[in-house]
Scaffold this motif. Structure first.
Motif, PDB file in Angstrom:
ATOM      1  N   ASN A  23       2.829  16.833  11.634  1.00  0.00           N
ATOM      2  CA  ASN A  23       3.721  15.689  11.797  1.00  0.00           C
ATOM      3  C   ASN A  23       4.631  15.639  10.563  1.00  0.00           C
ATOM      4  N   HIS A  24       5.391  14.551  10.436  1.00  0.00           N
ATOM      5  CA  HIS A  24       6.401  14.471   9.381  1.00  0.00           C
ATOM      6  C   HIS A  24       5.799  14.112   8.024  1.00  0.00           C
ATOM      7  N   ASP A  25       4.477  14.020   7.945  1.00  0.00           N
ATOM      8  CA  ASP A  25       3.832  13.645   6.682  1.00  0.00           C
ATOM      9  C   ASP A  25       3.064  14.792   6.035  1.00  0.00           C
TER      10      ASP A  25
ATOM     11  N   ILE B 146       1.225   3.352  16.700  1.00  0.00           N
ATOM     12  CA  ILE B 146       1.000   2.273  15.726  1.00  0.00           C
ATOM     13  C   ILE B 146       0.823   2.870  14.342  1.00  0.00           C
ATOM     14  N   ASP B 147       1.807   2.606  13.486  1.00  0.00           N
ATOM     15  CA  ASP B 147       1.794   3.108  12.120  1.00  0.00           C
ATOM     16  C   ASP B 147       0.693   2.418  11.306  1.00  0.00           C
ATOM     17  N   VAL B 148      -0.024   3.179  10.502  1.00  0.00           N
ATOM     18  CA  VAL B 148      -1.059   2.632   9.621  1.00  0.00           C
ATOM     19  C   VAL B 148      -1.972   1.666  10.389  1.00  0.00           C
ATOM     20  N   ALA B 149      -2.435   2.122  11.533  1.00  0.00           N
ATOM     21  CA  ALA B 149      -3.175   1.233  12.439  1.00  0.00           C
ATOM     22  C   ALA B 149      -4.473   0.723  11.825  1.00  0.00           C
TER      23      ALA B 149
ATOM     24  N   LEU C 280       0.829  -1.209   0.000  1.00  0.00           N
ATOM     25  CA  LEU C 280       0.000   0.000   0.000  1.00  0.00           C
ATOM     26  C   LEU C 280       0.861   1.255   0.000  1.00  0.00           C
ATOM     27  N   PHE C 281       2.162   1.098   0.274  1.00  0.00           N
ATOM     28  CA  PHE C 281       3.083   2.242   0.245  1.00  0.00           C
ATOM     29  C   PHE C 281       4.132   1.959  -0.830  1.00  0.00           C
ATOM     30  N   ASP C 282       5.411   2.128  -0.504  1.00  0.00           N
ATOM     31  CA  ASP C 282       6.455   1.960  -1.509  1.00  0.00           C
ATOM     32  C   ASP C 282       6.592   0.482  -1.913  1.00  0.00           C
TER      33      ASP C 282
HETATM   34  C1  NOJ Z   1       2.741   6.693   8.111  1.00  0.00           C
HETATM   35  C2  NOJ Z   1       4.054   7.332   8.399  1.00  0.00           C
HETATM   36  O1  NOJ Z   1       3.848   8.444   9.238  1.00  0.00           O
HETATM   37  C3  NOJ Z   1       4.665   7.690   7.070  1.00  0.00           C
HETATM   38  O2  NOJ Z   1       5.793   8.513   7.215  1.00  0.00           O
HETATM   39  C4  NOJ Z   1       4.976   6.418   6.328  1.00  0.00           C
HETATM   40  O3  NOJ Z   1       5.447   6.740   5.032  1.00  0.00           O
HETATM   41  C5  NOJ Z   1       3.725   5.548   6.182  1.00  0.00           C
HETATM   42  N1  NOJ Z   1       2.971   5.455   7.393  1.00  0.00           N
HETATM   43  C6  NOJ Z   1       4.106   4.148   5.775  1.00  0.00           C
HETATM   44  O4  NOJ Z   1       4.713   3.481   6.835  1.00  0.00           O
END
Ligand code: NOJ
Length: 551
Positions: free
Chosen positions: A346-348, A222-225, A186-188
């Motif tokens: 946040n960092h996103d 929790i990332d992408v919870a 779902l990401f890279d």
């Molecule tokens: C959310 C993180 O905050 C983000 O930086 C990351 O790219 C995605 N989840 C995938 O882990």
């Protein structure tokens, strides 16, 4: 002004996280101890006194685990060790010990939706081939033959970064001459999604949780919870007319209504298990969900009494600078979520100063919004550098590092990740020792925004944040753990929050409020704090929030 009264639970035993201010440390960009241009754990430890003096209660540290760093550490290849870029396990232990000595709690990141493609499980899965137990830990599928007779991805899902959410492996062991199966990411492409129906997966993450809890962490982010489970059969996503599969983070309320890849009900069983696991440890261990869900009511599902303690409130972050928009989010959040959080960056996402218009006005608006969220019951999350009023940086395309940096329409995230200016007149501004330049370039205009430059200057954003956190701390002591009723009222441009003796007034309009209105507001009250940076700023000024004490 119509008024809403929010019922809030009164309690005398308040867990530390309920009203905590938590500072997000983006490890690559906070402080570099060894001069390689990348922030690290010893760098964080050396700056913990700064965080204590700032007045925060806790820090959340983004992933520092072993990783090929394709997505800045959110691609983990070993969850139970520290990437040499950031230090060693002993540095993590030292950080925890020092933070606890200083009275700071520590939250670490957990990335359970996907591993790195360099994780031994994925390497084994590629080698083992279709139908193997190794492949079953991920989501491998045969392709789908299109109308043109050509094999394409198994479904129409798109990645949050670029292109289809599926990549075809070059070959499978039993088909050495031809392309193989497809795997979901779902990401890279370097972040294959795990199959949470395979028992190895929850078992591994129970172990990872215990590993860090045993070392003494106080909480887990929790990332992408909301992503761990996908709808049965991995059906195509259908979009209603006008819906976009990826409207972007700041358009959270415009997320599509049909999301077979997100927010499946099975995920809550996992969090019920983790709740028990956290409870089995001494102290008040907690977990917070990163779940970009469309409706505030969906956030509430993650924070049911037997699930996670908190979830990020991205609706607050996504609201425009508007009193009525803020009021709407406050009302919806408090109606749905028992232990709310308030998040502005946040960092996103693009830094709030820039989202709110940039320049001096953007800074004033950030200060006003920050003061407003600090008035609300619940916990506040503060992204590093926001306390300095840092704006988004326009990083030149050739220097960008984010995997989605140059994807048209997606917006790269490097601009909010530029390393912190601590001191001095020129980059690296004390970010690391010597003159070595950091992994992302800092603007030459940042000398006046450094911690050193702002310290002691009463009009600076840093000193404002320090004052605001100190006053909030005193107020919480005055409330003595008993949460008063909350009254929220307002108009298009004006928001008033009453929480016991505290009154917070916010004016998001372009004009100051009328003189007689100001007189009424101030009658019988003491001004505790005004967000305006101008020493002559008055309660009710445009782009200004004020805290008043009315016993
Ligand atoms: C959310 C993180 O905050 C983000 O930086 C990351 O790219 C995605 N989840 C995938 O882990």
């Amino acid at each position: 002004m119509a008024e809403t009264v929010a019922g809030t639970a009164a309690s005398s035993s308040t867990p530390w996280w309920l009203h905590a201010v938590c500072y997000q440390v983006y490890v690559r960009s906070f402080a570099d101890s060894d001069g390689d241009g990348v922030g690290d754990l010893p760098g964080i430890t050396s700056r913990l006194p700064y965080l204590r003096d700032l007045g925060v209660d806790a820090l959340w540290i983004t992933p520092f685990y072993v990783s090929p760093q394709k997505d800045a550490g959110y691609d983990v290849s070993d969850y139970c060790d520290v990437d040499p870029l950031f230090g060693a396990l002993a540095d993590a232990d030292a950080l925890l010990e020092r933070a606890h000595e200083l009275g700071l709690r520590v939250i670490v990141d957990l990335v359970p939706n996907h591993t790195s493609s360099e994780h031994p499980w994925f390497v084994d899965a590629l080698a083992a081939g279709p139908g193997s137990p190794e492949r079953d830990r991920y989501l491998f599928r045969p392709g789908r033959i299109g109308a043109d007779g050509v094999e394409g991805p198994p479904n129409n899902w798109i990645s949050r970064f670029e292109g289809p959410a599926w990549t075809r492996v070059p070959t499978d062991p039993e088909r050495p001459d031809g392309p193989g199966e497809w795997y979901l990411h779902l990401f890279d492409t370097s972040q294959p999604d795990l199959n949470w129906h395979n028992p190895d997966v929850p078992a591994m993450f129970d172990g990872v949780l215990r590993f860090w809890l045993d070392r003494g962490v106080d909480g887990i982010r929790i990332d992408v919870a909301h992503g761990l489970f996908k709808a049965d059969g991995l059906p195509d996503q259908t979009l209603a007319p006008g819906e976009s599969a990826d409207p972007g983070e700041s358009l959270i309320t415009q997320r599509p209504s049909h999301t077979p890849m997100w927010n499946q009900p099975e995920v809550h069983e996992v969090y019920r298990g983790w709740h028990k696991l956290l409870d089995s440890y001494p102290g008040e261990r907690m977990a917070i969900a990163e779940a970009w869900v469309r409706d505030p009511g969906d956030i509430a599902d993650f924070v049911r009494p037997d699930e996670l303690q908190q979830a990020f409130n991205f609706h607050w972050l996504a609201a425009p600078f508007s009193a009525s928009a803020f009021r709407g989010v406050i009302e919806q959040t408090l109606a749905a979520v028992p232990a709310p959080t308030w998040v502005l960056g946040n960092h996103d996402v693009v830094r709030a100063v820039t989202r709110y218009g940039g320049g001096p006005v953007g800074v004033e608006r950030w200060r006003a919004t920050f003061l407003t969220m600090l008035a609300l019951p619940g916990s506040a999350y503060l992204y590093q550098g926001a306390e300095l009023g840092l704006p988004q940086v326009d990083v030149p395309p050739e220097l960008r590092q984010d995997p989605r940096a140059n994807v048209p329409g997606r917006g790269g995230r490097d601009g909010c990740r530029v390393p912190i200016p601590w001191s001095g007149a020129a980059p690296p501004y004390g970010f690391g020792p010597g003159d070595g330049q950091p992994w992302l370039p800092q603007p030459s205009s940042w000398a006046e925004l450094s911690v050193e430059a702002q310290t002691g200057d009463d009009s600076s954003t840093l000193e404002f944040v320090r004052r605001a956190l100190a006053v909030r701390h005193d107020l919480l002591s005055e409330l003595a753990g008993v949460e008063p009723e909350l009254h929220v009222s307002g108009t298009e441009d004006e928001l008033v929050i009453r929480r016991g003796p505290l009154v917070c007034h916010l004016n998001t309009g372009s004009e100051p409020i009328a003189a007689e209105h100001r007189d009424r507001l101030l009658a019988g009250a003491t001004v505790l704090l005004c967000s305006g940076s101008d020493p002559k700023a008055r309660p009710g000024d445009a782009n200004t929030a004020t805290w008043l004490h009315r016993p």
